[in-house]
Design a protein around this motif. Structure first.
Motif: not given
Ligand SMILES: [Zn+2]
Length: 169
Positions: A6, A9, A19
């Motif tokens: 994402c 992150c 993640c």
């Protein structure tokens, strides 16, 4: 740039639970993380990067292959090669840009660019295994502008292809 990480992150460098699960499972490697963050940091200077899909990175020795979506190769090779140069500076590796989901011929053309391919054929060995023989055009007996051994290993990692590379003047 689109990745399976994402954007939060990627930007923060701190991974959310989703993640970090992907990193733990090996779906995303440390090298992928690093490449994704470098690409993100270059988006401002090179806006065409905003539209690319980054799948993964595969390395061998000093060579690092970056696998991007269909049609994304020109977006990375544009700007007079400045993106590739920036990637090389930030990763300390020689960069190859490859396209995801292409046929063998296109994959090999990108892998061995800028040399052109004379012939590709399949060799069956007595033990039943298969090798792909690639004959590259070389002019003036110059050494190839890439590490052949590293590119063969990348082909094995990315496509499970065993290559035999030969040159023809
Ligand atoms: Zn995340």
């Amino acid at each position: 740039m689109k990745t399976s990480l994402c954007s939060f992150c990627l930007k923060s460098g701190i991974l959310c639970s989703k993640c970090s699960e992907k990193v733990k499972s090996g779906e995303i490697t440390d090298s992928d993380l690093k490449v994704a963050r470098v690409l993100l940091s270059l988006e401002e200077s090179y806006p065409s990067l905003q539209n690319i899909n980054f799948y993964k990175s595969v390395d061998s020795g000093k060579t690092l292959a970056i696998i991007v979506g269909r049609g994304d190769v020109p977006r990375l090779l544009g700007y007079g090669g400045k993106i590739v140069k920036a990637l090389e500076e930030k990763t300390g590796k020689i960069i190859r840009i490859l396209e995801y989901g292409v046929d063998d011929r296109k994959f090999l053309e990108d892998l061995f660019a800028p040399l052109s391919i004379v012939t590709i054929n399949t060799i069956w060995l007595p033990d039943g295994s298969m090798e792909t023989r690639v004959i590259l055009r070389r002019r003036g007996g110059r050494p190839p502008p890439f590490d052949v051994k590293a590119l063969k290993e990348i082909a094995r990692k990315v496509r499970n292809m065993t290559l035999r590379v030969e040159f023809q003047e």
